[in-house]
Design a protein around this motif. Structure first.
Motif, PDB file in Angstrom:
ATOM      1  N   GLY A 159      -9.695  11.914  -0.595  1.00 55.72           N
ATOM      2  CA  GLY A 159      -9.161  10.560  -0.628  1.00 55.72           C
ATOM      3  C   GLY A 159     -10.093   9.542  -1.256  1.00 55.72           C
ATOM      4  N   GLY A 160     -11.318   9.973  -1.588  1.00 52.42           N
ATOM      5  CA  GLY A 160     -12.293   9.056  -2.155  1.00 52.42           C
ATOM      6  C   GLY A 160     -12.944   8.169  -1.110  1.00 52.42           C
ATOM      7  N   PHE A 161     -12.919   8.614   0.151  1.00 57.54           N
ATOM      8  CA  PHE A 161     -13.481   7.838   1.249  1.00 57.54           C
ATOM      9  C   PHE A 161     -14.884   8.329   1.593  1.00 57.54           C
ATOM     10  N   VAL A 162     -15.686   7.434   2.123  1.00 56.10           N
ATOM     11  CA  VAL A 162     -17.011   7.825   2.608  1.00 56.10           C
ATOM     12  C   VAL A 162     -16.874   8.285   4.051  1.00 56.10           C
ATOM     13  N   VAL A 163     -17.817   9.100   4.488  1.00 58.39           N
ATOM     14  CA  VAL A 163     -17.878   9.508   5.886  1.00 58.39           C
ATOM     15  C   VAL A 163     -18.535   8.355   6.646  1.00 58.39           C
ATOM     16  N   GLU A 164     -17.741   7.681   7.461  1.00 56.88           N
ATOM     17  CA  GLU A 164     -18.221   6.531   8.219  1.00 56.88           C
ATOM     18  C   GLU A 164     -18.845   6.997   9.536  1.00 56.88           C
ATOM     19  N   ALA A 165     -19.496   6.082  10.239  1.00 58.27           N
ATOM     20  CA  ALA A 165     -20.207   6.431  11.476  1.00 58.27           C
ATOM     21  C   ALA A 165     -19.275   7.075  12.504  1.00 58.27           C
ATOM     22  N   LYS A 166     -18.073   6.524  12.661  1.00 58.76           N
ATOM     23  CA  LYS A 166     -17.131   7.090  13.637  1.00 58.76           C
ATOM     24  C   LYS A 166     -16.667   8.479  13.193  1.00 58.76           C
ATOM     25  N   ASP A 167     -16.504   8.677  11.888  1.00 58.50           N
ATOM     26  CA  ASP A 167     -16.177  10.007  11.369  1.00 58.50           C
ATOM     27  C   ASP A 167     -17.283  10.990  11.698  1.00 58.50           C
ATOM     28  N   ARG A 168     -18.517  10.598  11.442  1.00 57.22           N
ATOM     29  CA  ARG A 168     -19.659  11.492  11.649  1.00 57.22           C
ATOM     30  C   ARG A 168     -19.714  11.960  13.089  1.00 57.22           C
ATOM     31  N   ARG A 169     -19.526  11.033  14.042  1.00 62.06           N
ATOM     32  CA  ARG A 169     -19.542  11.416  15.468  1.00 62.06           C
ATOM     33  C   ARG A 169     -18.421  12.414  15.766  1.00 62.06           C
ATOM     34  N   ALA A 170     -17.208  12.139  15.247  1.00 57.11           N
ATOM     35  CA  ALA A 170     -16.064  13.017  15.508  1.00 57.11           C
ATOM     36  C   ALA A 170     -16.245  14.390  14.875  1.00 57.11           C
ATOM     37  N   ILE A 171     -16.814  14.430  13.687  1.00 57.75           N
ATOM     38  CA  ILE A 171     -17.030  15.702  12.993  1.00 57.75           C
ATOM     39  C   ILE A 171     -18.127  16.512  13.675  1.00 57.75           C
ATOM     40  N   ASP A 172     -19.215  15.849  14.039  1.00 60.81           N
ATOM     41  CA  ASP A 172     -20.367  16.546  14.605  1.00 60.81           C
ATOM     42  C   ASP A 172     -20.209  16.913  16.073  1.00 60.81           C
ATOM     43  N   ASP A 173     -19.385  16.170  16.822  1.00 62.80           N
ATOM     44  CA  ASP A 173     -19.260  16.397  18.257  1.00 62.80           C
ATOM     45  C   ASP A 173     -17.801  16.306  18.712  1.00 62.80           C
ATOM     46  N   PRO A 174     -16.954  17.208  18.231  1.00 68.34           N
ATOM     47  CA  PRO A 174     -15.548  17.126  18.625  1.00 68.34           C
ATOM     48  C   PRO A 174     -15.343  17.296  20.134  1.00 68.34           C
ATOM     49  N   ASP A 175     -16.193  18.099  20.759  1.00 64.87           N
ATOM     50  CA  ASP A 175     -16.068  18.265  22.214  1.00 64.87           C
ATOM     51  C   ASP A 175     -16.317  16.947  22.930  1.00 64.87           C
ATOM     52  N   GLY A 176     -17.408  16.278  22.584  1.00 62.86           N
ATOM     53  CA  GLY A 176     -17.761  15.034  23.250  1.00 62.86           C
ATOM     54  C   GLY A 176     -16.820  13.888  22.918  1.00 62.86           C
ATOM     55  N   VAL A 177     -16.426  13.778  21.659  1.00 67.89           N
ATOM     56  CA  VAL A 177     -15.592  12.654  21.232  1.00 67.89           C
ATOM     57  C   VAL A 177     -14.152  12.800  21.712  1.00 67.89           C
ATOM     58  N   PHE A 178     -13.612  13.999  21.657  1.00 64.32           N
ATOM     59  CA  PHE A 178     -12.200  14.189  21.990  1.00 64.32           C
ATOM     60  C   PHE A 178     -11.989  14.920  23.317  1.00 64.32           C
ATOM     61  N   LEU A 179     -12.490  16.126  23.429  1.00 59.97           N
ATOM     62  CA  LEU A 179     -12.149  16.980  24.562  1.00 59.97           C
ATOM     63  C   LEU A 179     -12.707  16.474  25.885  1.00 59.97           C
ATOM     64  N   ALA A 180     -13.972  16.107  25.923  1.00 54.93           N
ATOM     65  CA  ALA A 180     -14.581  15.626  27.169  1.00 54.93           C
ATOM     66  C   ALA A 180     -13.963  14.310  27.622  1.00 54.93           C
ATOM     67  N   ALA A 181     -13.390  13.567  26.681  1.00 54.82           N
ATOM     68  CA  ALA A 181     -12.768  12.277  26.997  1.00 54.82           C
ATOM     69  C   ALA A 181     -11.327  12.453  27.497  1.00 54.82           C
ATOM     70  N   GLY A 182     -10.829  13.691  27.520  1.00 58.80           N
ATOM     71  CA  GLY A 182      -9.460  13.944  27.964  1.00 58.80           C
ATOM     72  C   GLY A 182      -8.471  14.089  26.829  1.00 58.80           C
TER      73      GLY A 182
END
Length: 152
Positions: free
Chosen positions: A27-50
């Motif tokens: 898409g021509g987008f940069v990896v932003e800070a929120k993207d980096r967290r979601a990509i690097d820690d899917p368990d913590g960002v999504f799964l552990a949060a419910g």
């Protein structure tokens, strides 16, 4: 060809990272800070949060993904993508159906998402799935200029 939507497993981590970095680059987008967290820690960002993460597999290979992150009154649909080679198989719609079913099961009242106006096929999919456009709002994403919601 066998196609299925499955819950994220630890062995999906590399595919999750690749899928998300690929759609951002495409898409021509940069990896932003929120993207980096979601990509690097899917368990913590999504799964552990419910939340949940769904992976679309074709013949055992991850070819798409989508995540649900809890928000007030429901879930945010996030990190939705299907590889170019697997587009046209209805996988994005199947991923959305999995998200809707999980949200309903959790008693959510709504699904929410943020996207970019250049992603016209994605917006058309969301509209056809019953998402309605919302006014602009504050967001941590520089690229987000389309905001949508689907009441459940």
């Amino acid at each position: 060809m066998t196609v299925s939507i499955v819950d994220f497993r630890p062995d999906h981590f590399a595919a999750w990272a690749h899928l998300n970095q690929a759609w951002l680059a495409e898409g021509g987008f940069v990896v932003e800070a929120k993207d980096r967290r979601a990509i690097d820690d899917p368990d913590g960002v999504f799964l552990a949060a419910g939340g949940r993460i769904f992976i679309a597999e074709r013949d055992g290979q991850a070819v798409g993904c989508c995540a649900l992150m809890p928000i007030e009154g429901g879930f945010e649909v996030s990190k939705m993508t299907v590889t170019p080679a697997a587009r046209g198989l209805g996988l994005a719609r199947r991923l959305l159906h999995a998200c809707e079913a999980a949200a309903r099961e959790a008693g959510a009242a709504r699904l929410y998402l943020e996207t970019n106006s250049a992603l016209r096929p994605a917006i058309a999919l969301y509209e056809s799935f019953g998402f309605a456009h919302l006014p602009p709002r504050p967001t941590p994403y520089a690229r987000a200029d389309v905001f949508m919601e689907r009441r459940l």
